[in-house]
Design an enzyme around this catalytic site. Structure first.
Site: not given
Length: 516
Positions: A29-30
Site C-alpha cells: 500500500c502507501m
C-alpha cells in the site's frame, strides 16, 4: 532511496523472511509491504525490526512490513529478486545485517552505534506491543476488516491519481483558467471512479479464492448502463446503484458460486459450465436483490455521514480523530476505504478523511514535545528528526512505531491531539463549512491539493489548516505536560542513556516497564 539501496533492502529482507520459498505473494500500500508467507515461524522478527529501513511490523491477515513512502520500489525489487534464477530458498542462519555502506543513515562507527542503541530498543519494544495488541484483537470481525483492506489497498494509487487530477480540475474551474482543458481533466479523473466497481470485484474475487476476471465481470453488471431497463421491487434500477458495496457483495457471491460449481461439475465440462453458471446466478441475484439492497445501504452511509457532521460534528470529530492512531497501529485503518469511496461516489468528496488526518497532526505535535523533553537522548531525537518530515506529509507509522507507541504515554497524548484537531474540523462542519477530500491515501500537508468543500476553496483550506494547527498544538502541550512521569524522564533523559555498557550491550534500559 536510490535503486541500489532499494535492492539492498530487498536483499536484506529476503533471508529474514524465511527465504524465497517462504514467500507466496508480494503487494504493497502507501507505506507497507504486504506479504503472503507459508510459515511465519521462520521469520526472524527481531532482526527484521532492527533493520534501519524497517519502521515497524504488523502481523495480521497478511504479514506487513512498514517501510514508508518508498515501499513500492522495494516491493518491485523484492519481486525481481524472487523471480531471479538461483535465488536461495531460505536465508542462512545468523546472516549478517547490511552495514553502513548499504544503508542510508546507518554508520557503524563506535560513537554512532552507541547513540542509536536507545532507538533500536524503542523499535523492539514497539514490536512487542504490536504483537500483544494483535493477539488481543485477533477476532473474526477484525480478520474480516483486514480482508476488506486487502481488497481496496491495491486501488489506492489510482484513487490518489484520480483525486489529484480532479482537484486540479476544480481549481482551474474556480480560477476560470484553461476552460478547454477542464473537461479533459474531468474525463481522466472520472473514468476510474465510474468503473471502480469492476476493479473492486476483481480484487474481491482474488481475496475470496475465486477467479479475479469472473469477479470483475460479476461486478460490471452494476455499472452497465443497460440495467436501467430492469425493475426490482417495483423500482427501475440505475447504473452504479449500490456502488462499491454492491460490487463487493457481487464478487464475493461469484467466488462462492464458482467454488461450488468446481466441486460438482465434471472436469470435462468445467471450462464451459462453471463460468456460465457463476455469471448467470450471480448476475440474477445482483439485479433482482443485491443492487436494490446495496443501493439503500450506500444511501444510508451517505445520509449517516451527513447527519453525523451536521448534528454531532464536534463530538464525532473528537472520537474519529482520537481513535484513528490505534486503528493505524493495528493495521485496520484501510478497512474504512469502502466508506470513503462510497462518500466520494455520492458527494464528490469524503468528509471523514480530513478529520482522520488530524491524528497525524497530534502525532507530529507529540514528536516535537518528545524531542524537547529528551534533550540528552541523542538516539530518540535522531529518530524523530528522520521521521518528522514524513509525519508532516501524513505518513505516521515511523513516529508511531519508532517513538510514541513504545514510550506509551506519548501515544495517548498524540491521540488527544488528534481528537482536538478532529473536534475542530467537526465543529466547523456543524457551523456550515464542510471539508472533504476528493481522494483517499494522502494526509497531513499532502492532503491540501485534494481538499474540497461546500464553500469556496479558500475557506476549505483555512479550516483544514486550522485543524492541523489545533492538532499540532494540543499534541505538543499534552505530551510536554503529561507525556512522561518523573521516573521516565530520569532514565530516558539521563546523560549517556544510549551508551554501551561494560559487557558491550546497550546499557540504556529506560524502556523496561516504562510504557505505562
Amino acid at each position: 532511496m536510490s535503486a541500489d539501496q532499494e535492492q539492498a533492502v530487498a536483499a536484506a529482507l529476503l533471508p529474514l523472511l524465511g527465504g524465497a520459498g517462504n514467500i507466496t505473494g508480494v503487494a504493497h500500500c502507501m507505506t507497507r509491504l504486504r506479504l503472503g508467507l507459508l510459515d511465519r515461524a521462520t521469520v526472524d522478527e527481531v532482526a527484521l525490526t532492527a533493520l534501519p529501513a524497517v519502521l515497524g511490523v504488523v502481523d495480521g491477515e497478511t504479514y506487513q512490513i512498514v517501510l514508508g513512502p518508498g515501499v513500492a520500489r522495494v516491493a518491485r525489487a523484492l519481486e525481481e529478486l524472487l523471480a531471479r534464477p538461483g535465488t536461495v530458498a531460505s536465508g542462512p542462519a545468523g546472516a549478517e545485517r547490511p552495514g553502513s555502506s548499504e544503508w542510508p543513515g546507518r554508520t557503524e562507527r563506535a560513537g554512532n552505534t552507541e547513540r542509536m542503541a536507545t532507538a533500536e530498543q524503542l523499535a523492539a519494544r514497539g514490536a512487542a506491543l504490536r504483537g500483544a495488541a494483535r493477539q488481543r484483537n485477533a477476532t473474526p470481525a477484525k480478520e474480516l476488516l483486514r480482508r476488506i483492506a486487502d481488497i481496496f489497498v491495491p486501488l489506492i494509487p489510482a484513487l490518489i491519481g484520480a483525486g489529484v487530477i480532479a482537484g486540479v480540475g476544480g481549481l482551474l474551474t474556480t480560477l476560470h483558467w484553461l476552460p478547454a482543458l477542464v473537461p479533459a481533466l474531468n474525463a481522466i479523473s472520472g473514468g476510474f471512479l465510474a468503473l471502480i466497481a469492476v476493479f473492486v470485484g476483481y480484487h474481491t474475487a482474488r481475496v475470496c479464492g475465486g477467479t479475479p476476471v469472473l469477479g470483475g465481470a460479476a461486478a460490471a453488471v452494476i455499472v452497465f448502463p443497460g440495467v436501467s431497463h430492469v425493475s426490482a421491487f417495483g423500482q427501475q434500477l440505475t447504473a452504479g446503484q449500490g456502488g462499491v458495496l454492491g460490487a463487493l457483495g457481487a464478487a464475493a457471491l461469484a467466488s462462492w458460486v464458482e467454488r461450488c460449481c468446481r466441486a460438482r461439475v465434471p472436469a470435462a465440462l468445467d471450462v464451459l459450465v462453471t463460468p456460465t453458471l457463476t455469471l448467470l446466478v450471480t448476475g440474477l441475484v445482483t439485479l433482482f436483490g443485491l443492487m436494490f439492497v446495496a443501493g439503500h445501504v450506500a444511501t444510508a452511509v451517505g445520509t449517516a455521514a451527513t447527519w453525523l457532521m451536521v448534528r454531532g460534528g464536534a463530538f464525532a470529530g473528537l472520537l474519529l480523530g482520537g481513535l484513528f492512531l490505534p486503528l493505524v497501529m493495528l493495521g485496520l485503518h484501510q478497512a474504512l476505504i469502502p466508506i470513503h469511496t462510497t462518500l466520494i461516489e455520492q458527494h464528490g468528496y469524503t468528509v471523514l478523511l480530513p478529520i482522520l488526518a488530524m491524528a497525524g497532526a497530534g502525532q507530529v505535535g507529540c514528536a516535537l514535545a518528545v524531542y524537547l523533553r529528551l534533550r540528552h537522548n541523542a538516539s530518540i531525537r535522531a529518530t524523530i528528526r528522520s521521521a518528522l518530515p514524513t509525519g508532516l506529509l501524513g505518513v505516521g507509522e515511523p513516529l508511531i512505531y519508532g517513538v510514541s507507541l513504545p514510550l506509551g504515554r506519548p501515544f495517548v497524548t498524540a491521540c488527544l491531539g488528534g481528537a482536538a484537531g478532529g473536534a475542530f474540523i467537526g465543529l466547523c462542519s456543524m457551523l456550515g463549512t464542510e471539508v472533504g477530500s476528493t481522494a483517499i491515501g494522502p494526509s497531513g500537508w499532502a492532503l491540501f491539493p485534494l481538499l474540497k468543500g461546500n464553500h469556496g476553496l479558500g475557506r476549505t483550506l483555512l479550516v483544514y489548516a486550522g485543524g492541523l494547527f489545533v492538532g499540532y498544538l494540543t499534541g505538543f502541550l499534552a505530551t510536554y505536560c503529561f507525556g512522561f512521569t518523573r521516573a521516565m524522564l530520569a532514565e530516558l533523559n539521563a546523560e549517556g542513556a544510549g551508551e554501551a555498557g561494560p559487557d558491550g550491550d546497550p546499557a540504556a534500559t529506560a524502556l523496561t516497564g516504562k510504557a505505562g
